[in-house]
Design a protein around this motif. Structure first.
Motif, PDB file in Angstrom:
ATOM      1  N   ALA A  26       3.065   1.134  -3.110  1.00 14.69           N
ATOM      2  CA  ALA A  26       3.169  -0.237  -2.714  1.00 14.69           C
ATOM      3  C   ALA A  26       3.376  -0.936  -4.089  1.00 14.69           C
ATOM      4  CB  ALA A  26       1.891  -0.922  -2.242  1.00 14.69           C
ATOM      5  N   CYS A  27       4.020  -2.209  -4.182  1.00 18.58           N
ATOM      6  CA  CYS A  27       4.485  -2.795  -5.517  1.00 18.58           C
ATOM      7  C   CYS A  27       4.430  -4.164  -5.266  1.00 18.58           C
ATOM      8  CB  CYS A  27       5.657  -1.997  -5.993  1.00 18.58           C
ATOM      9  SG  CYS A  27       6.154  -2.838  -7.475  1.00 18.58           S
ATOM     10  N   ALA A  28       3.732  -4.960  -6.028  1.00 17.39           N
ATOM     11  CA  ALA A  28       3.826  -6.400  -5.977  1.00 17.39           C
ATOM     12  C   ALA A  28       4.539  -7.120  -7.199  1.00 17.39           C
ATOM     13  CB  ALA A  28       2.451  -6.826  -5.875  1.00 17.39           C
ATOM     14  N   ALA A  29       5.367  -8.028  -6.919  1.00 15.35           N
ATOM     15  CA  ALA A  29       5.818  -8.937  -7.895  1.00 15.35           C
ATOM     16  C   ALA A  29       4.686 -10.017  -8.240  1.00 15.35           C
ATOM     17  CB  ALA A  29       7.234  -9.235  -7.856  1.00 15.35           C
ATOM     18  N   LEU A  49       9.553  -3.145  -3.475  1.00 14.25           N
ATOM     19  CA  LEU A  49       8.797  -4.214  -3.235  1.00 14.25           C
ATOM     20  C   LEU A  49       8.187  -4.243  -1.942  1.00 14.25           C
ATOM     21  CD1 LEU A  49       8.135  -6.574  -4.964  1.00 14.25           C
ATOM     22  CD2 LEU A  49       9.869  -8.134  -3.904  1.00 14.25           C
ATOM     23  N   THR A  50       6.760  -4.431  -2.077  1.00 13.50           N
ATOM     24  CA  THR A  50       6.028  -4.592  -0.954  1.00 13.50           C
ATOM     25  C   THR A  50       5.357  -6.188  -0.680  1.00 13.50           C
ATOM     26  OG1 THR A  50       4.217  -3.534  -1.739  1.00 13.50           O
ATOM     27  CG2 THR A  50       5.890  -2.233  -0.323  1.00 13.50           C
ATOM     28  N   ASP A  51       5.220  -6.371  -1.947  1.00 16.03           N
ATOM     29  CA  ASP A  51       4.373  -7.692  -1.645  1.00 16.03           C
ATOM     30  C   ASP A  51       4.965  -8.790  -3.024  1.00 16.03           C
ATOM     31  OD1 ASP A  51       1.869  -7.289  -0.008  1.00 16.03           O
ATOM     32  OD2 ASP A  51       2.373  -5.449  -1.239  1.00 16.03           O
ATOM     33  N   ILE A  52       4.846 -10.039  -2.740  1.00 11.03           N
ATOM     34  CA  ILE A  52       4.779 -11.164  -3.995  1.00 11.03           C
ATOM     35  C   ILE A  52       3.488 -11.907  -3.890  1.00 11.03           C
ATOM     36  CG2 ILE A  52       6.135 -13.228  -4.826  1.00 11.03           C
ATOM     37  CD1 ILE A  52       8.418 -12.346  -3.260  1.00 11.03           C
ATOM     38  N   LEU A  53       2.889 -11.784  -5.056  1.00 13.77           N
ATOM     39  CA  LEU A  53       1.484 -12.620  -5.206  1.00 13.77           C
ATOM     40  C   LEU A  53       1.827 -13.837  -6.037  1.00 13.77           C
ATOM     41  CD1 LEU A  53      -0.854  -9.714  -6.169  1.00 13.77           C
ATOM     42  CD2 LEU A  53       0.022 -10.486  -3.924  1.00 13.77           C
ATOM     43  N   VAL A 101      -3.035  -4.408  -2.768  1.00 12.47           N
ATOM     44  CA  VAL A 101      -1.701  -3.986  -3.115  1.00 12.47           C
ATOM     45  C   VAL A 101      -1.683  -2.349  -2.907  1.00 12.47           C
ATOM     46  CG1 VAL A 101       0.336  -3.744  -4.603  1.00 12.47           C
ATOM     47  CG2 VAL A 101      -1.009  -5.915  -4.478  1.00 12.47           C
ATOM     48  N   GLY A 102      -1.311  -1.806  -1.851  1.00 13.97           N
ATOM     49  CA  GLY A 102      -1.612  -0.432  -1.552  1.00 13.97           C
ATOM     50  C   GLY A 102      -3.148  -0.337  -1.588  1.00 13.97           C
ATOM     51  N   THR A 103      -3.580   0.505  -2.463  1.00 12.56           N
ATOM     52  CA  THR A 103      -5.057   0.702  -2.620  1.00 12.56           C
ATOM     53  C   THR A 103      -5.509  -0.088  -3.934  1.00 12.56           C
ATOM     54  OG1 THR A 103      -4.946   2.571  -4.317  1.00 12.56           O
ATOM     55  CG2 THR A 103      -5.092   3.022  -1.869  1.00 12.56           C
TER      56      THR A 103
END
Length: 255
Positions: A26-29, A49-53, A101-103
Protein backbone atom coordinates in the motif's frame (compact mmCIF):
# COMPACT_ATOMS: atom_id res chain seq x y z
CA UNK A 1 9.67 1.98 11.95
CA UNK A 2 8.34 0.11 8.95
CA UNK A 3 7.16 2.94 6.68
CA UNK A 4 9.15 4.01 3.66
CA UNK A 5 8.75 7.73 2.95
CA UNK A 6 9.82 9.68 -0.14
CA UNK A 7 9.57 13.47 -0.49
CA UNK A 8 9.95 15.40 -3.75
CA UNK A 9 9.02 18.73 -5.34
CA UNK A 10 5.74 19.46 -7.15
CA UNK A 11 4.63 22.66 -8.87
CA UNK A 12 7.06 25.43 -7.91
CA UNK A 13 7.57 24.81 -4.21
CA UNK A 14 5.00 22.23 -3.06
CA UNK A 15 6.38 19.15 -1.35
CA UNK A 16 4.93 15.87 -2.59
CA UNK A 17 5.22 12.92 -0.22
CA UNK A 18 4.63 9.19 -0.60
CA UNK A 19 4.35 6.83 2.36
CA UNK A 20 4.71 3.14 1.52
CA UNK A 21 3.98 0.01 3.53
CA UNK A 22 6.48 -2.66 2.42
CA UNK A 23 4.43 -5.37 4.13
CA UNK A 24 1.37 -4.93 1.92
CA UNK A 25 2.52 -2.70 -0.94
CA UNK A 26 0.00 0.00 0.00
CA UNK A 27 1.17 3.52 -0.77
CA UNK A 28 -0.40 6.89 0.01
CA UNK A 29 0.30 10.31 -1.45
CA UNK A 30 -0.05 13.14 1.03
CA UNK A 31 -2.14 15.62 -0.95
CA UNK A 32 -2.08 15.76 -4.75
CA UNK A 33 -0.45 18.99 -5.93
CA UNK A 34 0.54 17.79 -9.42
CA UNK A 35 -0.06 14.51 -11.24
CA UNK A 36 3.18 14.23 -13.23
CA UNK A 37 5.73 14.42 -10.41
CA UNK A 38 3.67 12.04 -8.26
CA UNK A 39 3.52 9.48 -11.07
CA UNK A 40 7.25 9.91 -11.68
CA UNK A 41 8.01 9.39 -7.99
CA UNK A 42 5.86 6.26 -7.92
CA UNK A 43 7.68 4.89 -10.98
CA UNK A 44 11.08 5.75 -9.51
CA UNK A 45 10.32 3.85 -6.30
CA UNK A 46 8.37 1.03 -7.95
CA UNK A 47 5.32 1.71 -5.77
CA UNK A 48 1.62 1.64 -6.67
CA UNK A 49 -0.71 4.37 -5.43
CA UNK A 50 -3.51 3.03 -3.24
CA UNK A 51 -4.50 6.14 -1.26
CA UNK A 52 -4.43 9.93 -1.20
CA UNK A 53 -4.56 11.58 2.22
CA UNK A 54 -5.76 15.18 1.82
CA UNK A 55 -4.73 17.72 4.47
CA UNK A 56 -6.89 20.66 3.36
CA UNK A 57 -8.94 22.07 0.56
CA UNK A 58 -6.61 24.57 -1.12
CA UNK A 59 -6.25 24.00 -4.84
CA UNK A 60 -2.50 23.45 -4.86
CA UNK A 61 -3.08 20.46 -2.59
CA UNK A 62 -6.08 18.85 -4.28
CA UNK A 63 -5.94 19.76 -7.98
CA UNK A 64 -4.56 16.36 -9.08
CA UNK A 65 -6.87 14.25 -6.90
CA UNK A 66 -9.43 13.44 -9.60
CA UNK A 67 -6.83 12.63 -12.26
CA UNK A 68 -4.89 10.31 -9.94
CA UNK A 69 -8.03 8.59 -8.73
CA UNK A 70 -9.21 8.06 -12.31
CA UNK A 71 -5.81 6.68 -13.34
CA UNK A 72 -5.15 4.41 -10.34
CA UNK A 73 -8.47 3.74 -8.63
CA UNK A 74 -6.94 4.89 -5.36
CA UNK A 75 -9.00 5.68 -2.27
CA UNK A 76 -9.24 9.36 -1.37
CA UNK A 77 -9.34 10.38 2.31
CA UNK A 78 -10.20 14.00 3.07
CA UNK A 79 -11.25 16.23 5.98
CA UNK A 80 -14.98 16.16 6.61
CA UNK A 81 -14.91 19.97 6.72
CA UNK A 82 -13.51 20.04 3.15
CA UNK A 83 -16.33 17.97 1.68
CA UNK A 84 -17.36 20.59 -0.89
CA UNK A 85 -13.81 21.02 -2.20
CA UNK A 86 -13.09 17.28 -2.53
CA UNK A 87 -16.48 15.85 -3.53
CA UNK A 88 -15.00 12.63 -4.87
CA UNK A 89 -13.47 11.52 -1.59
CA UNK A 90 -14.22 8.00 -0.39
CA UNK A 91 -13.67 8.61 3.32
CA UNK A 92 -14.29 11.75 5.37
CA UNK A 93 -12.25 12.09 8.55
CA UNK A 94 -12.37 14.14 11.73
CA UNK A 95 -10.38 14.58 14.92
CA UNK A 96 -9.27 11.26 16.41
CA UNK A 97 -10.19 9.08 13.45
CA UNK A 98 -7.78 6.35 12.41
CA UNK A 99 -6.64 5.80 8.84
CA UNK A 100 -4.81 2.72 7.61
CA UNK A 101 -2.36 2.64 4.71
CA UNK A 102 -1.86 -1.08 4.53
CA UNK A 103 -0.70 -1.89 8.05
CA UNK A 104 0.52 1.66 8.75
CA UNK A 105 -1.84 3.49 11.07
CA UNK A 106 -2.36 7.25 11.20
CA UNK A 107 -4.32 9.28 13.69
CA UNK A 108 -6.15 12.30 12.33
CA UNK A 109 -5.45 15.56 14.14
CA UNK A 110 -7.63 18.56 13.35
CA UNK A 111 -5.11 21.39 12.99
CA UNK A 112 -6.97 24.59 12.12
CA UNK A 113 -5.09 27.84 11.64
CA UNK A 114 -4.01 28.02 8.01
CA UNK A 115 -7.64 27.21 7.19
CA UNK A 116 -10.57 25.84 9.18
CA UNK A 117 -10.72 22.39 7.53
CA UNK A 118 -7.03 21.52 7.91
CA UNK A 119 -6.05 18.14 9.32
CA UNK A 120 -2.67 16.50 9.87
CA UNK A 121 -1.89 12.79 9.77
CA UNK A 122 0.25 11.42 12.61
CA UNK A 123 1.81 8.00 12.11
CA UNK A 124 2.85 7.53 15.74
CA UNK A 125 4.59 4.16 15.36
CA UNK A 126 6.59 5.51 12.43
CA UNK A 127 7.41 8.84 14.11
CA UNK A 128 6.04 10.80 11.14
CA UNK A 129 3.69 13.78 11.00
CA UNK A 130 2.26 15.03 7.72
CA UNK A 131 1.46 18.62 8.64
CA UNK A 132 0.40 20.12 5.31
CA UNK A 133 0.50 23.91 5.55
CA UNK A 134 0.17 24.12 9.33
CA UNK A 135 3.83 23.77 10.34
CA UNK A 136 6.78 24.33 8.00
CA UNK A 137 10.51 23.95 8.48
CA UNK A 138 11.32 27.19 10.36
CA UNK A 139 7.82 28.57 9.80
CA UNK A 140 4.06 28.11 9.80
CA UNK A 141 1.25 28.71 7.34
CA UNK A 142 -0.37 32.05 6.71
CA UNK A 143 -3.66 32.32 8.62
CA UNK A 144 -6.69 32.64 6.35
CA UNK A 145 -9.46 31.62 8.78
CA UNK A 146 -9.99 31.37 12.52
CA UNK A 147 -8.13 33.18 15.28
CA UNK A 148 -4.50 33.60 16.18
CA UNK A 149 -5.21 32.06 19.58
CA UNK A 150 -6.65 29.02 17.83
CA UNK A 151 -3.65 28.74 15.53
CA UNK A 152 -1.28 29.06 18.49
CA UNK A 153 -3.17 26.24 20.24
CA UNK A 154 -2.76 24.07 17.14
CA UNK A 155 0.98 24.71 17.00
CA UNK A 156 1.38 24.01 20.71
CA UNK A 157 -0.43 20.74 20.22
CA UNK A 158 2.03 19.72 17.50
CA UNK A 159 4.95 20.90 19.64
CA UNK A 160 3.81 18.45 22.34
CA UNK A 161 4.45 15.48 20.06
CA UNK A 162 7.70 13.54 20.67
CA UNK A 163 10.82 15.49 19.73
CA UNK A 164 11.95 12.81 17.28
CA UNK A 165 8.73 13.06 15.25
CA UNK A 166 9.66 13.75 11.63
CA UNK A 167 7.61 16.60 10.17
CA UNK A 168 6.75 16.55 6.46
CA UNK A 169 5.29 19.90 5.40
CA UNK A 170 3.45 21.00 2.28
CA UNK A 171 5.92 23.56 0.89
CA UNK A 172 9.62 24.27 0.72
CA UNK A 173 9.70 27.82 2.06
CA UNK A 174 12.77 27.12 4.18
CA UNK A 175 15.12 29.86 2.99
CA UNK A 176 12.55 32.66 3.25
CA UNK A 177 11.45 31.26 6.60
CA UNK A 178 15.07 31.22 7.76
CA UNK A 179 15.55 34.88 6.83
CA UNK A 180 12.51 35.87 8.86
CA UNK A 181 13.44 33.62 11.77
CA UNK A 182 16.89 35.21 11.98
CA UNK A 183 15.31 38.67 12.02
CA UNK A 184 12.97 37.63 14.83
CA UNK A 185 15.43 35.55 16.88
CA UNK A 186 18.91 36.84 15.95
CA UNK A 187 20.79 35.48 18.96
CA UNK A 188 19.61 31.87 18.54
CA UNK A 189 22.71 29.78 17.85
CA UNK A 190 20.76 26.68 16.88
CA UNK A 191 18.79 28.76 14.38
CA UNK A 192 21.96 30.20 12.84
CA UNK A 193 23.28 26.68 12.31
CA UNK A 194 19.96 25.55 10.83
CA UNK A 195 19.92 28.49 8.43
CA UNK A 196 23.43 27.57 7.23
CA UNK A 197 22.24 24.01 6.76
CA UNK A 198 19.31 25.26 4.69
CA UNK A 199 21.62 27.29 2.45
CA UNK A 200 23.88 24.28 1.90
CA UNK A 201 20.93 22.03 1.14
CA UNK A 202 19.62 24.50 -1.45
CA UNK A 203 23.04 24.69 -3.11
CA UNK A 204 23.06 20.90 -3.35
CA UNK A 205 19.53 20.69 -4.76
CA UNK A 206 18.05 19.38 -1.51
CA UNK A 207 15.48 20.73 0.96
CA UNK A 208 15.18 20.38 4.73
CA UNK A 209 12.09 18.16 4.72
CA UNK A 210 11.57 16.36 6.94
CA UNK A 211 12.45 18.41 9.95
CA UNK A 212 11.69 17.21 13.48
CA UNK A 213 9.54 18.55 16.28
CA UNK A 214 12.67 18.92 18.42
CA UNK A 215 14.47 20.96 15.76
CA UNK A 216 11.46 23.21 15.29
CA UNK A 217 11.03 23.82 19.02
CA UNK A 218 14.64 25.00 19.10
CA UNK A 219 14.61 27.17 15.97
CA UNK A 220 11.10 28.01 14.71
CA UNK A 221 10.00 31.45 15.98
CA UNK A 222 6.34 30.52 15.73
CA UNK A 223 6.81 27.69 18.22
CA UNK A 224 8.94 29.95 20.43
CA UNK A 225 6.42 32.77 20.92
CA UNK A 226 6.47 32.04 24.65
CA UNK A 227 10.17 32.92 24.86
CA UNK A 228 11.10 36.38 26.22
CA UNK A 229 13.52 36.99 23.34
CA UNK A 230 10.72 36.74 20.79
CA UNK A 231 8.40 38.93 22.84
CA UNK A 232 11.14 41.57 23.05
CA UNK A 233 11.69 41.53 19.28
CA UNK A 234 8.05 42.42 18.60
CA UNK A 235 7.87 44.86 21.56
CA UNK A 236 5.42 42.64 23.46
CA UNK A 237 7.33 42.08 26.70
CA UNK A 238 4.99 40.57 29.27
CA UNK A 239 2.30 39.77 26.70
CA UNK A 240 0.75 36.34 26.29
CA UNK A 241 2.33 33.87 23.85
CA UNK A 242 -0.82 34.15 21.72
CA UNK A 243 -0.28 37.92 21.35
CA UNK A 244 3.39 37.44 20.53
CA UNK A 245 2.51 34.77 17.98
CA UNK A 246 0.01 37.13 16.35
CA UNK A 247 2.60 39.88 16.10
CA UNK A 248 5.14 37.48 14.61
CA UNK A 249 2.71 36.07 12.07
CA UNK A 250 1.49 39.54 11.00
CA UNK A 251 5.11 40.68 10.67
CA UNK A 252 5.90 37.64 8.54
CA UNK A 253 2.95 38.51 6.27
CA UNK A 254 4.69 41.80 5.47
CA UNK A 255 8.28 40.51 5.52
Amino acid sequence: MSAQIHAFLCLQDNIGVLIHDPKTGACAAIDAPEEGPILSALAEKGWMLTDILVTHRHRDHVQAVDALKSRTGCRVVAPAKAREAVPGADLWVREGDGVLVGTLQARVLETPGHCADHVSYWFDEDSALFAGDTLFTLGCGRMFEGTYAGFWHTLQRLAALPDDTRVYCGHDYTLSNARFALAADPDNGALKARAREAEQAKAEGRFLVPTTIGQEKATNPFLRAGEPALAKTVHKEGASPEEVFQSLREWKNRF
